[in-house]
Write an enzyme that holds these catalytic residues in place. Structure first.
Site, short mmCIF file in Angstrom:
data_model
loop_
_atom_site.label_atom_id
_atom_site.label_comp_id
_atom_site.label_asym_id
_atom_site.label_seq_id
_atom_site.Cartn_x
_atom_site.Cartn_y
_atom_site.Cartn_z
N THR A 154 1.27 -21.35 20.68
CA THR A 154 0.33 -21.54 19.63
C THR A 154 0.45 -20.07 19.16
OG1 THR A 154 -0.49 -19.62 21.53
CG2 THR A 154 -1.03 -22.70 21.92
N ASN A 198 2.37 -17.54 15.21
CA ASN A 198 2.75 -17.56 14.50
C ASN A 198 3.87 -18.73 15.22
OD1 ASN A 198 1.04 -17.29 12.85
ND2 ASN A 198 1.08 -14.88 13.21
N SER A 209 -4.49 -20.38 27.11
CA SER A 209 -4.44 -21.67 26.14
C SER A 209 -4.27 -22.82 26.43
CB SER A 209 -3.35 -21.05 24.91
OG SER A 209 -3.52 -20.05 23.96
N CYS A 224 12.61 -10.27 11.77
CA CYS A 224 12.86 -11.02 10.22
C CYS A 224 13.47 -10.04 9.27
CB CYS A 224 11.44 -11.12 10.17
SG CYS A 224 9.96 -9.89 10.84
N GLN A 255 6.64 -6.41 3.68
CA GLN A 255 6.34 -7.01 4.92
C GLN A 255 5.26 -7.83 4.49
OE1 GLN A 255 9.86 -4.63 7.21
NE2 GLN A 255 8.92 -6.38 8.19
N GLY A 270 4.40 -11.00 10.26
CA GLY A 270 5.13 -10.18 10.64
C GLY A 270 4.42 -9.69 11.82
N HIS A 291 9.00 -11.73 3.37
CA HIS A 291 9.16 -10.34 3.44
C HIS A 291 10.48 -10.22 1.73
CE1 HIS A 291 7.46 -10.55 7.42
NE2 HIS A 291 8.62 -9.62 7.89
N ASN A 350 9.53 -15.24 6.59
CA ASN A 350 9.62 -14.94 7.74
C ASN A 350 9.27 -15.16 9.26
OD1 ASN A 350 6.81 -13.39 6.57
ND2 ASN A 350 6.88 -13.15 8.89
N1 LIG Z 1 5.97 -12.40 13.29
C1 LIG Z 1 7.27 -13.25 12.89
O1 LIG Z 1 7.48 -13.10 11.89
C2 LIG Z 1 8.42 -12.15 14.08
C3 LIG Z 1 9.31 -12.35 13.11
C4 LIG Z 1 10.97 -12.19 14.29
C5 LIG Z 1 10.87 -12.10 15.79
N2 LIG Z 1 8.73 -12.27 15.61
C6 LIG Z 1 8.50 -12.34 17.93
O2 LIG Z 1 8.46 -13.50 17.99
C7 LIG Z 1 7.11 -12.80 19.29
C8 LIG Z 1 6.09 -13.98 18.74
O3 LIG Z 1 5.57 -13.37 17.27
P1 LIG Z 1 4.08 -14.04 16.85
O4 LIG Z 1 4.35 -13.41 15.22
O5 LIG Z 1 4.54 -15.91 16.63
O6 LIG Z 1 2.61 -13.33 17.37
P2 LIG Z 1 1.68 -14.60 17.55
O7 LIG Z 1 1.29 -15.82 16.33
O8 LIG Z 1 0.79 -13.65 18.37
O9 LIG Z 1 1.66 -15.78 18.92
C9 LIG Z 1 1.94 -14.97 19.99
C10 LIG Z 1 2.26 -16.06 20.82
O10 LIG Z 1 2.70 -15.44 22.88
C11 LIG Z 1 1.83 -16.29 24.05
N3 LIG Z 1 1.72 -15.29 24.96
C12 LIG Z 1 1.23 -13.90 24.60
N4 LIG Z 1 1.41 -13.54 26.13
C13 LIG Z 1 1.00 -14.18 26.75
C14 LIG Z 1 1.73 -14.89 28.05
N5 LIG Z 1 1.18 -13.72 28.93
N6 LIG Z 1 2.50 -15.61 29.26
C15 LIG Z 1 2.57 -16.41 27.80
N7 LIG Z 1 2.14 -16.61 27.06
C16 LIG Z 1 2.07 -15.22 25.72
C17 LIG Z 1 0.82 -16.10 23.01
O11 LIG Z 1 -0.10 -17.02 23.26
P3 LIG Z 1 -1.72 -17.43 23.71
O12 LIG Z 1 -2.29 -17.70 22.02
O13 LIG Z 1 -2.51 -17.98 24.81
O14 LIG Z 1 -2.31 -16.21 23.93
C18 LIG Z 1 1.45 -16.50 21.95
O15 LIG Z 1 1.32 -18.21 21.50
C19 LIG Z 1 7.01 -11.63 19.01
O16 LIG Z 1 7.37 -10.99 20.41
C20 LIG Z 1 7.26 -11.05 17.71
O17 LIG Z 1 7.93 -10.05 17.78
C21 LIG Z 1 7.93 -12.59 14.98
#
Ligand SMILES: NC(=O)c1ccc[n+]([C@@H]2O[C@H](COP(=O)([O-])OP(=O)(O)OC[C@H]3O[C@@H](n4cnc5c(N)ncnc54)[C@H](OP(=O)(O)O)[C@@H]3O)[C@@H](O)[C@H]2O)c1
Length: 340
Positions: free
Chosen positions: A11, A13, A40, A130, A157, A161, A243, A316
């Site tokens: 769910t 990003n 979710s 990223c 950035q 992110g 980014h 990113n």
């Molecule tokens: N965005 C970037 O550019 C980027 C780049 C590299 C790495 N990352 C890494 O990728 C990861 C996700 O980033 P994002 O940007 O996609 O974050 P996000 O949009 O906030 O989404 C977080 C996701 O994790 C789930 N989640 C959180 N806690 C959980 C738990 N205890 N059990 C099961 N599911 C859980 C959430 O589910 P719910 O919707 O149910 O809360 C949601 O699906 C992070 O570790 C981030 O550091 C991100």
């Protein structure tokens, strides 16, 4: 015959982009599961022209699944990645938790695909930060030609992110500037992000750099070459996706800007857009939804003997996260699991 694939954080990003990219690239999927937190449960997410119903990660049994693409924060990853790995499902993780673990390969497929064979020590492969992913795609072919001594990078950035809540914060603050009474206090960021820039990403370390800056140093050494010296300043800007990075590189050997442009044009994953005229370069808005890392503004740095400057832009959520993870899944399938 294809693979049984789990997307964890479906769910979010990055998770949503993983599903999009698996479908776009026609990854050989026999069965796919979309997981997130209990909050979710039942949320619908798209996978190509199909709709998947999100399941609760806490209740999921990874036995019999080939690979799990994780995109949840480090704390939840710490709890669930070892469970998946122990069940025989190879984890491809987007969090920073395992990136610096000597028993876990950190992979950008255009740069160090051979590292995939190290997955078996923990059944886990890490995806880089990223800002590192797009930068090393550009550094590697130049390093192979002229050996990089030192890199000075400043990043610009986007808020995606920091996850979906940060995108809402930028949107709400921006609206609040125009609609009286809608002003929103910062919650995700320490200062206002709309119409501002913030020179602070992740926590501060004892030496004054931030963890995001440290990650670029440590990850470049692990992925490209431990001998490369790098210093970074990471800045959050009010852009939703994409980014950008201003990169200054000092080489051992002289590298002419025209030759560097030709090398980058031939390099995997890169598109050079470098016309010395207004608009003859790529901005974050131009890169959204694309797979490529775009390089513009390639020019000699005449203040040092062997220096070049360039401008590097990528989506990113794609090369910086979901695309790289799917490319790792493709590599793992091709080189190791060999089912597809
Ligand atoms: N965005 C970037 O550019 C980027 C780049 C590299 C790495 N990352 C890494 O990728 C990861 C996700 O980033 P994002 O940007 O996609 O974050 P996000 O949009 O906030 O989404 C977080 C996701 O994790 C789930 N989640 C959180 N806690 C959980 C738990 N205890 N059990 C099961 N599911 C859980 C959430 O589910 P719910 O919707 O149910 O809360 C949601 O699906 C992070 O570790 C981030 O550091 C991100």
């Amino acid at each position: 015959m294809g693979y049984k694939v789990v997307v964890v954080g479906a769910t979010g990003n990055v998770g949503r982009e993983m599903l999009n990219i698996l479908a776009e690239r026609q990854f050989p999927v026999d069965e796919i599961a979309a997981l997130a937190s209990r909050r979710s449960l039942g949320t619908e997410v798209s996978f190509g022209d199909k709709t998947l119903t999100t399941q609760d990660l806490d209740q999921f049994d990874f036995t019999g699944w080939d690979m799990a693409l994780f995109a949840i924060g480090s704390d939840a990853t710490k709890k669930y990645a070892p469970i998946a790995a122990k069940a025989g499902c190879v984890v491809i993780d987007n969090s920073s938790l395992y990136r610096y673990d000597a028993d876990v390969p950190l992979i950008v497929p255009e740069v160090n695909p051979q590292a995939v064979h190290g997955y078996s020590k923990k059944n886990i492969i890490a995806n880089p930060n990223c800002s590192t992913a797009q930068m090393v795609v550009a550094l590697k072919p130049l390093h192979d030609r002229a050996k990089i001594k030192r890199v000075v990078v400043s990043t610009y950035q986007s808020v995606s992110g920091s996850g979906k809540e940060a995108m809402d914060e930028l949107w709400n603050q921006t609206k609040g500037m125009y609609v009286p009474g809608q002003e929103v206090e910062p919650t995700v960021y320490p200062k206002q992000i709309a119409f501002n820039v913030i020179p602070h990403i992740d926590v501060f370390l004892d030496d004054g750099q931030t963890k995001e800056e440290w990650k670029m140093v440590a990850e470049t050494k692990k992925i490209v070459d431990p001998a490369i010296k790098l210093t970074a300043t990471c800045v959050r800007v009010p852009v939703f996706v994409g980014h950008a990075e201003a990169i200054n590189i000092e080489f051992e050997d002289f590298l002419d800007e025209d030759e560097a442009r030709d090398i980058l044009r031939e390099a995997p994953g890169i598109l050079v857009v470098d016309k010395r005229e207004p608009g003859g370069y790529i901005t974050p808005v131009d890169c959204v939804g694309d797979y490529a890392t775009f390089i513009s503004r390639i020019r000699q740095d005449s203040t040092i003997d062997n220096g070049l400057n360039l401008w590097c832009v990528s989506d990113n959520l794609r090369k910086g996260a979901a695309l790289n993870a799917v490319q790792i899944a493709e590599l793992l399938g091709r080189e190791v699991l060999k089912k597809g």
